[in-house]
Design a protein around this motif. Structure first.
Motif, PDB file in Angstrom:
ATOM      1  N   PRO A  12      48.827  34.715  33.983  1.00  0.00           N
ATOM      2  CA  PRO A  12      49.491  33.829  34.950  1.00  0.00           C
ATOM      3  C   PRO A  12      50.426  34.570  35.900  1.00  0.00           C
ATOM      4  O   PRO A  12      50.551  34.196  37.070  1.00  0.00           O
ATOM      5  CB  PRO A  12      50.268  32.847  34.060  1.00  0.00           C
ATOM      6  CG  PRO A  12      49.533  32.856  32.766  1.00  0.00           C
ATOM      7  CD  PRO A  12      49.032  34.261  32.599  1.00  0.00           C
ATOM      8  N   ILE A  13      51.082  35.629  35.414  1.00  0.00           N
ATOM      9  CA  ILE A  13      51.969  36.402  36.284  1.00  0.00           C
ATOM     10  C   ILE A  13      51.152  37.100  37.367  1.00  0.00           C
ATOM     11  O   ILE A  13      51.537  37.131  38.542  1.00  0.00           O
ATOM     12  CB  ILE A  13      52.777  37.425  35.455  1.00  0.00           C
ATOM     13  CG1 ILE A  13      53.693  36.691  34.471  1.00  0.00           C
ATOM     14  CG2 ILE A  13      53.585  38.337  36.378  1.00  0.00           C
ATOM     15  CD1 ILE A  13      54.428  37.609  33.528  1.00  0.00           C
ATOM     16  N   ASP A  14      49.987  37.647  36.988  1.00  0.00           N
ATOM     17  CA  ASP A  14      49.093  38.232  37.989  1.00  0.00           C
ATOM     18  C   ASP A  14      48.715  37.187  39.035  1.00  0.00           C
ATOM     19  O   ASP A  14      48.652  37.478  40.234  1.00  0.00           O
ATOM     20  CB  ASP A  14      47.821  38.752  37.308  1.00  0.00           C
ATOM     21  CG  ASP A  14      48.040  40.099  36.628  1.00  0.00           C
ATOM     22  OD1 ASP A  14      49.201  40.501  36.464  1.00  0.00           O
ATOM     23  OD2 ASP A  14      47.035  40.744  36.264  1.00  0.00           O
ATOM     24  N   GLY A  15      48.430  35.969  38.574  1.00  0.00           N
ATOM     25  CA  GLY A  15      48.062  34.896  39.497  1.00  0.00           C
ATOM     26  C   GLY A  15      49.165  34.567  40.476  1.00  0.00           C
ATOM     27  O   GLY A  15      48.904  34.306  41.661  1.00  0.00           O
ATOM     28  N   GLU A  16      50.401  34.600  40.018  1.00  0.00           N
ATOM     29  CA  GLU A  16      51.534  34.337  40.902  1.00  0.00           C
ATOM     30  C   GLU A  16      51.664  35.416  41.971  1.00  0.00           C
ATOM     31  O   GLU A  16      51.935  35.123  43.142  1.00  0.00           O
ATOM     32  CB  GLU A  16      52.820  34.253  40.081  1.00  0.00           C
ATOM     33  CG  GLU A  16      52.899  33.037  39.164  1.00  0.00           C
ATOM     34  CD  GLU A  16      54.120  33.077  38.271  1.00  0.00           C
ATOM     35  OE1 GLU A  16      54.944  34.013  38.438  1.00  0.00           O
ATOM     36  OE2 GLU A  16      54.263  32.186  37.408  1.00  0.00           O
ATOM     37  N   ARG A  17      51.471  36.677  41.583  1.00  0.00           N
ATOM     38  CA  ARG A  17      51.572  37.768  42.553  1.00  0.00           C
ATOM     39  C   ARG A  17      50.446  37.684  43.587  1.00  0.00           C
ATOM     40  O   ARG A  17      50.655  37.907  44.777  1.00  0.00           O
ATOM     41  CB  ARG A  17      51.511  39.123  41.829  1.00  0.00           C
ATOM     42  CG  ARG A  17      52.626  39.345  40.819  1.00  0.00           C
ATOM     43  CD  ARG A  17      53.985  39.402  41.490  1.00  0.00           C
ATOM     44  NE  ARG A  17      54.038  40.457  42.485  1.00  0.00           N
ATOM     45  CZ  ARG A  17      54.577  40.318  43.679  1.00  0.00           C
ATOM     46  NH1 ARG A  17      55.083  39.153  44.062  1.00  0.00           N
ATOM     47  NH2 ARG A  17      54.612  41.345  44.516  1.00  0.00           N
TER      48      ARG A  17
END
Length: 322
Positions: free
Chosen positions: A167-172
């Motif tokens: 999910p953090i990758d998705g936010e970036r």
């Protein structure tokens, strides 16, 4: 002397009575209205502006496929860009709209969901949430995507995929896509970033223990560690960062909401904000992140909707609008 005082007091009383309206005149505090037959002034009535002409839609082509895109032209939109959406199998999503000279165009990505031929509906309105002023249909045909029933991954890969890092990758990634260029930066067809054997195809359905796991939204090109990766078209770098799933990732904005992605790189050759031309070296092949060995994961999207990378390799995106 008494007589003079009496006369002076009488004169003062008369003056006071006149001031209070004793003589029949209107009191000073009340405005005097217009005389008989004089009309009150009336504010002019503003004319009602004419209704703008109805929007008109032209869909280019009679049919399309999941993972492809098609073009739409909108006429009579005026100065403000209209809101255009696409409904496919009860799923409605907004699509990008932009100007190309005097034309107002929409580039419609087709999601990877159609399993049988169905009718998709394009709708246009002047405001978000308003009733559509124009609609048009296009047939979405079926397309077979390969399946892998026993997908192999290491414990380290599984930890990356199922942990909190994805999910953090998705936010970036979402942040990198959040401000697309309004200008057309690309020119002509998109080249492949390197020549190599395709090890994983676009749209591959991956299963693990008999259950659907995820869909591969790009192509994997097998190549040796350190091989140069080139920009497939001109654009601006909007992400060059180490992520957990994608490893070292580059994203290029090509304008008109078209983005390209390069994952698992061993090294960056560009930075965020750099302008690149077709053929410029942007990075080197690697095996960082969620990867079993050196390769390049190459992907294209319209906004965040995946597009088959070969779709724009076979044709100039502007050909979709003629």
């Amino acid at each position: 002397m008494r007589k003079n005082w009496t006369e002076m007091i009488a004169l003062l009383l008369v003056a006071a009575l006149l001031t209070m309206g004793f003589s029949g005149c209107a009191p000073a505090s009340e405005p005097v209205g217009p005389g008989p037959g004089v009309d009150e002034p009336v504010d002019p009535i503003e004319p009602t502006p004419p209704e703008p002409p109805a929007l008109e839609l032209t869909v280019f082509g009679d049919s399309t496929y999941p993972g492809d895109a098609f073009g739409v032209e909108i006429k009579n939109s005026g100065d403000e860009l209209p809101v255009v959406s696409f409904t496919l199998d009860e799923d409605t999503y907004e699509v990008p709209v932009f100007r190309d000279g005097e034309r107002v165009l929409a580039l419609v990505p087709v999601k990877l969901r159609a399993t049988t031929p169905i009718q998709g509906v394009v709708s246009a309105s002047r405001e978000r949430g308003a009733v559509a002023q124009a609609t048009a249909e296009i047939t979405v045909m079926t397309k077979e995507f390969p399946e892998v029933q026993q997908f192999v991954e290491t414990d380290e890969m599984r930890e990356i995929k199922e942990g909190e890092k994805e999910p953090i990758d998705g936010e970036r990634t979402a942040a990198a896509l959040s401000n697309p260029s309004a200008d057309r930066l690309f020119e002509g067809r998109f080249d492949l970033p390197l020549e190599g054997r395709i090890t994983t195809e676009f749209g591959q359905q991956r299963y693990r223990n008999g259950e659907y796991y995820y869909t591969h939204t790009g192509i994997d090109l097998g190549a040796r560690q350190g091989r140069e990766v080139a920009a497939p078209n001109s654009g601006v770098v909007v992400l060059a960062e180490k992520l957990d799933v994608g490893g070292n990732v580059i994203i290029i904005d090509h304008g008109f909401h078209i983005f390209s992605y390069y994952m698992h790189l061993s090294e960056f050759k560009v930075e965020v904000g750099d302008s690149v031309a077709k053929g410029d070296v942007i990075g080197l092949v690697g095996s960082t992140g969620y990867s079993t060995g050196p390769h390049l994961h190459y992907a294209l999207s319209v906004d965040d909707y995946p597009i088959d990378p070969y779709f724009f390799n076979d044709q100039d995106p502007m050909e979709l609008f003629s």
